[in-house]
Design a protein around this motif. Sequence first.
Motif: not given
Length: 329
Positions: A145-173
């Motif tokens: 996303l960082g390679d895109m222009e500000p208006e392209e970034i804003s559009y995708r942040l508003k309209h795209y499905y956004k997900f993340i995966f997390v983990r126990n912090p100490m286990e990750r370390l």
Amino acid sequence: AALLPSMLMFGVILASSGLLLMIERGILAQVGPPPPHPPGGLSRRDERDSTAELELEVLRDTRNRTIRALCGQRSMPRSVWELLPGQRRTLLRHLLVSDKYRFLYCYVPKVACSNWKRILKVLDGALESVNVQGKMDHKSDLVFLGDMEPEEISYRLKHYYKFIFVRNPMERLLSAYRNKFGEIKEYQQKYGVEIVRRYRKNGGNSAGDDVSFSEFLQYLLDEDVERMNEHWMPIYNLCQPCAVRYDFIGSYERLHADANHVLEHIRSPSFVRFPERQAWYKPVTAETLHYYLCNTQRRLIKELLPKYILDFSLFAYPLPNITSEFCRQ
């Protein structure tokens, strides 16, 4: 119903002003929901499935409530454009884009991100199969996303499905420590040599491949969070869940089930499935984590926890139990 008050209280306690005192006493590590009464007439397997689904539902509700409560504070960023330049740069560098399937994935190192990158390459046609063997290229054939222009970034942040995966912090370390300092020469030379030189008497002759876990934690304690390597930077700082409203938060503990949920939601082709764990991979077990934490100075862990406290609280992970009683077991 019996689960709900306990789990929600868990989220509230994590955000309370008495948090550090509870870290000191090891109280939070002991907080857990009571076992629910299974509905009558179900088999044992059905009971387990029903209980697991209820626990998952409560966990997600707890995460959502905690994120809304924290991110609703006046001082917290409400959008990507309210972040400091360095924070925004880090976030946009970790948001991967699929225009074809209209989603954004914030990758977190040591949370199965290599397999997710393989999936993105397969979806884009750059890779034939997620099971292709070989070293993973973490940059080519991926759209950031960082390679895109500000208006392209804003559009995708508003309209795209956004997900993340997390983990126990100490286990990750611990996973990052064992992988980078036990297997990767580049990290041994770039970070290991400096860590040993800084924290060990007469450590000038080290090749960086003998960094102790305690030395690694001391290094993290002295590091500025915003300048950390991505493999041990807190998830909060990598993905900024207040500035980006994620539609789904998956977890490493339910990796395949949560990954399948995402793949179904984005309507990926049926042949795209989340890869199985590689045979050579050595997972961090509860026993391994227990061993490392209980053989580390308690002071180090307690002083380090505030740096990762948002990862613990927002994603509803219990703080590590490092009480003497637990470590004697």
